[in-house]
Design an enzyme around this catalytic site. Structure first.
Site, PDB file in Angstrom:
ATOM      1  N   CYS A 123     -40.035 -23.908  -4.937  1.00 47.44           N
ATOM      2  CA  CYS A 123     -40.097 -23.482  -6.343  1.00 47.44           C
ATOM      3  C   CYS A 123     -38.725 -23.676  -6.983  1.00 47.44           C
ATOM      4  O   CYS A 123     -38.615 -23.795  -8.202  1.00 47.44           O
ATOM      5  CB  CYS A 123     -40.584 -22.052  -6.460  1.00 47.44           C
ATOM      6  SG  CYS A 123     -39.597 -20.934  -5.511  1.00 47.44           S
ATOM      7  N   GLU A 181     -43.702 -14.498  -8.485  1.00 46.51           N
ATOM      8  CA  GLU A 181     -42.687 -15.525  -8.232  1.00 46.51           C
ATOM      9  C   GLU A 181     -43.432 -16.843  -8.310  1.00 46.51           C
ATOM     10  O   GLU A 181     -44.096 -17.245  -7.369  1.00 46.51           O
ATOM     11  CB  GLU A 181     -42.065 -15.276  -6.850  1.00 46.51           C
ATOM     12  CG  GLU A 181     -40.693 -15.870  -6.687  1.00 46.51           C
ATOM     13  CD  GLU A 181     -40.746 -17.262  -6.094  1.00 46.51           C
ATOM     14  OE1 GLU A 181     -40.665 -18.224  -6.892  1.00 46.51           O
ATOM     15  OE2 GLU A 181     -40.869 -17.382  -4.873  1.00 46.51           O
TER      16      GLU A 181
HETATM   17  C1  UN1 Z   1     -39.848 -20.825  -2.792  1.00 52.60           C
HETATM   18  O1  UN1 Z   1     -39.752 -22.034  -2.885  1.00 52.60           O
HETATM   19  O2  UN1 Z   1     -40.925 -20.231  -3.081  1.00 52.60           O
HETATM   20  O3  UN1 Z   1     -33.857 -20.443  -2.706  1.00 52.60           O
HETATM   21  C2  UN1 Z   1     -38.776 -19.940  -2.269  1.00 52.60           C
HETATM   22  C3  UN1 Z   1     -34.590 -21.110  -1.955  1.00 52.60           C
HETATM   23  C4  UN1 Z   1     -35.271 -20.403  -0.805  1.00 52.60           C
HETATM   24  C5  UN1 Z   1     -36.527 -19.752  -1.259  1.00 52.60           C
HETATM   25  C6  UN1 Z   1     -37.480 -20.654  -1.968  1.00 52.60           C
HETATM   26  N1  UN1 Z   1     -34.364 -19.408  -0.276  1.00 52.60           N
HETATM   27  O4  UN1 Z   1     -34.782 -22.305  -2.109  1.00 52.60           O
END
Ligand code: UN1
Length: 486
Positions: free
Chosen positions: A273, A239
């Site tokens: 992310c 990820e």
């Molecule tokens: C991340 O930034 O690694 O959808 C995960 C989202 C959160 C998870 C982010 N539930 O922004």
């Protein structure tokens, strides 16, 4: 503020992103010893019935509920999230526990029609083995929960290498999980945490005893992990980053769109992310959208995340501020018009910035790169096909959104020739996914899927069995192999 707080004495210095103050020091762990203990724990855990494994996760979930405030405070102190976002992250862990407990009474296989009389074809899911989890600073608890709670119900022990920038909150969560293990009398080696630098993560990735390495972080880190794991033919679940876009079409509800865009672009100080990094606005509404967004960005409160009303806390460190400033100067050099984005002084050595909105061509070089900071690149588009092409033109493929009230536009965005991202939302920003869906993206975002839906399958191995209950031995595909002939 030192950027590599690793001293030769094998001690990690933990600082708060809020003001740079030292929270504590933590001893570096022994990765190989943790893997040895976890491998031993696997031998018996895989034979524990899944609903009993679920009971452990249920207790972990209960304790996380009880300690929600404490865990949220630890997240705030480590990385500077606002209280609401830190509480939301702990809630995400609790949601994962609930989901995993339900799954522990499922983990179902298939029965498939056999072509042979009196035969049955079945698929069974078995525990995979030791799961290594590498997490990033920005979701220091939730990403462990996505992986570890599923891994546990699936019958696997977990060795966790948390970000060295968020160790106290990781250790607080681990203490909660260990309380549940102790209360229920399970092997403490089912869950372990190894504090260390990138070298500890590399050791985890390279160790052939680790069946699955689930890694969250930069695309650069993901490439290293993927290469090391592939070299030993292990399994990886990646990820990685995102360079997420949203398209605002002429029919969009602009009030709703502006709120969705702002949370996605500047929430968590642009350090998700899933953060919205590119906005594609139809030319007919560009002159309405951009000034409104610019004034929202100029007014949103940045500061000490412990203060109420503050919506944007610090960046993780001053390296992130420098990366942001250098992207902004590149954007200027490439013809961009920058609004905001300046560093702010607040709270000791904390790294605070005003979010930046940059008007720039969608194909400018700087727009193609993910910078982990609150920069929103805004470009105008003429027709939806061009906007979708721009959405897909970057190397990442994590999250995307369309803001529209036009059904046909929404369906085009979701079609096979629409967004190429793992997440494609309609009238919802790019970030803030619920745990019930599979989470992840394609291309340079890594291809992994975590959390909900059928992501659990990544933590198990599939066995296909043909069972012959007839007295005969017919061969598949009509093959004849008659020992009495000739
Ligand atoms: C991340 O930034 O690694 O959808 C995960 C989202 C959160 C998870 C982010 N539930 O922004």
């Amino acid at each position: 503020m030192p950027q590599h707080p690793f001293t030769p004495a094998d001690t990690l210095v933990c600082r708060s992103a809020i003001d740079g103050s030292i929270i504590t020091t933590v001893a570096a762990g022994d990765m190989s010893a943790a893997i040895t203990a976890a491998s031993r724990a696997f031998n018996s855990w895989r034979l524990v019935p899944a609903p009993i494994r679920g009971a452990l996760v249920h207790r972990i979930g209960e304790l996380m509920r009880e300690k929600k405030d404490e865990l949220a405070t630890a997240i705030m102190r480590d990385i500077g999230k606002t209280r609401s976002e830190a509480l939301g992250e702990v809630q995400e862990c609790i949601d994962m526990a609930d989901f995993a407990v339900g799954l522990s009474r499922q983990l179902h296989g298939l029965t498939i029609a056999s072509e042979r009389p009196g035969h049955r074809l079945i698929e069974t899911w078995h525990p995979l083995g030791l799961v290594g989890v590498i997490t990033a600073f920005n979701f220091p608890l939730a990403v462990w929960a996505w992986n570890a709670l599923l891994a546990l119900v699936c019958g696997n022990p977990v060795v966790w290498k948390p970000s060295e920038k968020a160790l106290p909150s990781a250790l607080a969560l681990h203490a909660v999980a260990h309380q549940a293990i102790k209360e229920l009398g399970h092997d403490h080696a089912l869950l372990s945490v190894v504090c260390g630098t990138a070298e500890a993560g590399a050791a985890l990735a390279a160790d052939p005893r680790v069946a699955l390495v689930s890694a969250t972080g930069s695309t650069r880190m993901g490439r290293q992990v993927a290469t090391a794991v592939a070299a030993r033919l292990g399994r990886s679940l990646l990820e990685l980053g995102g360079n997420n876009a949203a398209i605002v079409t002429p029919s969009a509800d602009l009030d709703l769109a502006l709120r969705a865009i702002t949370f996605a672009a500047v929430g968590t100080a642009g350090q998700r992310c899933t953060t919205l990094r590119r906005l594609l606005v139809h030319t007919s509404i560009y002159a309405q959208v951009v000034p409104r967004l610019t004034s929202i960005f100029a007014a949103v409160r940045v500061g000490d995340p412990r203060e109420s009303g503050v919506l944007i806390g610090p960046l993780i460190d001053h390296v992130a501020v420098s990366a942001m400033q250098s992207a902004l100067s590149d954007a200027c050099a490439q013809g961009g018009r920058v609004h905001g984005g300046e560093p702010l002084t607040c709270c000791g050595e904390g790294a605070y910035v005003r979010p930046a909105l940059v008007e720039i061509a969608a194909n400018a070089a700087v727009v193609q790169e993910e910078v982990f900071a609150p920069i929103l690149y805004v470009s105008a588009y003429e027709d939806l096909a061009t906007a979708i092409a721009a959405n897909n033109a970057v190397s990442h493929g994590l999250s995307s959104a369309i803001l529209t009230n036009d059904l046909r536009e929404a369906e085009y965005f979701l079609a096979p020739n629409g967004s190429d991202c793992g997440i494609a939302n309609v009238n919802v920003g790019t970030s803030g996914a619920e745990i019930g869906g599979a989470f992840g993206g394609d291309k340079a975002s890594g291809g992994g899927r975590e959390a909900g839906s059928d992501s659990w399958k990544a933590y198990m191995r599939r066995v296909t069995s043909t069972i012959n209950g007839s007295g005969a031995l017919p061969l598949a595909q009509g093959v004849v192999f008659d020992l009495t002939a000739g």
